[in-house]
Design a protein around this motif. Structure first.
Motif, PDB file in Angstrom:
ATOM      1  N   LEU A 177     -38.890   2.048  61.506  1.00 43.64           N
ATOM      2  CA  LEU A 177     -39.337   3.421  61.341  1.00 43.64           C
ATOM      3  C   LEU A 177     -38.157   4.269  60.886  1.00 43.64           C
ATOM      4  O   LEU A 177     -37.109   4.295  61.539  1.00 43.64           O
ATOM      5  CB  LEU A 177     -39.903   3.953  62.663  1.00 43.64           C
ATOM      6  N   PHE A 178     -38.328   4.935  59.772  1.00 42.30           N
ATOM      7  CA  PHE A 178     -37.230   5.697  59.170  1.00 42.30           C
ATOM      8  C   PHE A 178     -36.676   6.728  60.134  1.00 42.30           C
ATOM      9  O   PHE A 178     -37.403   7.509  60.749  1.00 42.30           O
ATOM     10  CB  PHE A 178     -37.709   6.382  57.888  1.00 42.30           C
ATOM     11  N   ASP A 179     -35.356   6.734  60.252  1.00 43.07           N
ATOM     12  CA  ASP A 179     -34.637   7.704  61.065  1.00 43.07           C
ATOM     13  C   ASP A 179     -33.455   8.194  60.243  1.00 43.07           C
ATOM     14  O   ASP A 179     -32.631   7.399  59.792  1.00 43.07           O
ATOM     15  CB  ASP A 179     -34.152   7.065  62.369  1.00 43.07           C
ATOM     16  N   GLU A 180     -33.379   9.492  60.020  1.00 45.28           N
ATOM     17  CA  GLU A 180     -32.356  10.051  59.126  1.00 45.28           C
ATOM     18  C   GLU A 180     -30.944   9.730  59.594  1.00 45.28           C
ATOM     19  O   GLU A 180     -30.095   9.319  58.796  1.00 45.28           O
ATOM     20  CB  GLU A 180     -32.538  11.563  59.021  1.00 45.28           C
ATOM     21  N   ASN A 181     -30.681   9.906  60.868  1.00 45.78           N
ATOM     22  CA  ASN A 181     -29.336   9.642  61.386  1.00 45.78           C
ATOM     23  C   ASN A 181     -28.977   8.166  61.276  1.00 45.78           C
ATOM     24  O   ASN A 181     -27.843   7.815  60.921  1.00 45.78           O
ATOM     25  CB  ASN A 181     -29.239  10.094  62.841  1.00 45.78           C
ATOM     26  N   GLU A 182     -29.947   7.316  61.554  1.00 47.65           N
ATOM     27  CA  GLU A 182     -29.688   5.876  61.455  1.00 47.65           C
ATOM     28  C   GLU A 182     -29.473   5.464  60.006  1.00 47.65           C
ATOM     29  O   GLU A 182     -28.631   4.614  59.708  1.00 47.65           O
ATOM     30  CB  GLU A 182     -30.851   5.089  62.056  1.00 47.65           C
ATOM     31  N   ALA A 183     -30.233   6.068  59.094  1.00 49.75           N
ATOM     32  CA  ALA A 183     -30.067   5.775  57.668  1.00 49.75           C
ATOM     33  C   ALA A 183     -28.666   6.148  57.199  1.00 49.75           C
ATOM     34  O   ALA A 183     -28.015   5.396  56.458  1.00 49.75           O
ATOM     35  CB  ALA A 183     -31.114   6.521  56.860  1.00 49.75           C
ATOM     36  N   LYS A 184     -28.183   7.314  57.617  1.00 43.79           N
ATOM     37  CA  LYS A 184     -26.831   7.739  57.251  1.00 43.79           C
ATOM     38  C   LYS A 184     -25.778   6.802  57.835  1.00 43.79           C
ATOM     39  O   LYS A 184     -24.771   6.494  57.184  1.00 43.79           O
ATOM     40  CB  LYS A 184     -26.587   9.161  57.733  1.00 43.79           C
ATOM     41  N   SER A 185     -26.030   6.336  59.047  1.00 40.71           N
ATOM     42  CA  SER A 185     -25.105   5.401  59.686  1.00 40.71           C
ATOM     43  C   SER A 185     -25.047   4.083  58.922  1.00 40.71           C
ATOM     44  O   SER A 185     -23.971   3.509  58.711  1.00 40.71           O
ATOM     45  CB  SER A 185     -25.537   5.159  61.128  1.00 40.71           C
ATOM     46  N   LEU A 186     -26.219   3.602  58.489  1.00 43.84           N
ATOM     47  CA  LEU A 186     -26.273   2.350  57.732  1.00 43.84           C
ATOM     48  C   LEU A 186     -25.577   2.494  56.379  1.00 43.84           C
ATOM     49  O   LEU A 186     -24.886   1.575  55.921  1.00 43.84           O
ATOM     50  CB  LEU A 186     -27.729   1.915  57.534  1.00 43.84           C
TER      51      LEU A 186
END
Length: 233
Positions: free
Chosen positions: A117-126
């Motif tokens: 499930l898309f998560d903005e903070n996690e996407a930036k971390s990745l």
């Protein structure tokens, strides 16, 4: 007589035969229309193998040299299809789609939210993790499982990407052909271009490293010979 009798039967059943032919054609047409579109892109990589060994092929043992050339192309093909190359391609695709999600733009593949499930903070971390190019060659035990999970959510698995590729030497030329298929024209182009660029960059870096090692070796050898000559004087 038998042939004439068969023709008579066929003539009597002509409308039935025509109806069957039309219905089959129509059914095939609609079934094909239901299939997802497939786009194909091609890239050509100039290896320099044949050009580099052209003189030897003419002057030395042509059978041995030809075996070496074929082996080199086989190595190139295997390398392009290796897990390291496909992993780097998957991460490049993942970087593109994560950036697209953050910008509200279209991704190459639809995200399977059951996988991730898309998560903005996690996407930036990745994305920050993907900035480190060493992770492409030396996977991190800490980050690799997460990256693979998100890549799988976009459909960028080793199996999917490998099956979309066809790589081979084009005849007896100096070129490798890379063909990529996808349900998206931009995706198929990205696959072949990125895979080819990554291979060329890696191959050229290795050539430069080998040349530097050779130059260093001969410089040391020249210094050694000079020291021997100087010791005699």
């Amino acid at each position: 007589m038998d042939l004439f009798y068969i023709l008579q039967i066929l003539w009597k059943k002509k409308w039935l035969l025509i109806a069957v032919a039309i219905s089959t054609t129509a059914l095939t047409y609609f079934l094909v229309k239901l299939l997802p579109p497939e786009f194909k892109s091609e890239a050509v990589i100039s290896t320099g193998v044949v050009e580099r060994w052209a003189i030897e092929l003419e002057r030395d043992n042509p059978f041995v040299q030809q075996f070496q050339v074929n082996s080199q192309f086989s190595n190139f093909t295997t390398r392009l299809q290796s897990r390291t190359s496909i992993r780097q391609l998957a991460y490049d695709l993942l970087r593109h789609d994560l950036n697209a999600l953050l910008k509200g733009e279209a991704t190459y593949q639809e995200l399977d939210e059951e996988e991730w499930l898309f998560d903005e903070n996690e996407a930036k971390s990745l994305l920050k993790i993907l900035e480190d190019e060493t992770i492409y060659i030396n996977p991190s035990r800490e980050y690799e499982p997460k990256l693979r999970k998100v890549a799988k959510a976009f459909g960028y698995t080793f199996k999917n990407l490998s099956e979309s590729l066809n790589i081979y030497r084009e005849g007896n030329t100096d070129y490798l052909k890379v063909i990529g298929k996808a349900n998206n024209a931009e995706l198929s182009a990205f696959i072949v271009n990125t895979l080819s660029e990554n291979f060329s960059k890696s191959y050229n870096n290795e050539k430069v490293t080998q040349e530097n090692i050779s130059v260093s070796f001969y410089l040391d050898l020249a210094k050694e010979k000079k020291a021997q000559v100087d010791s005699l004087s």
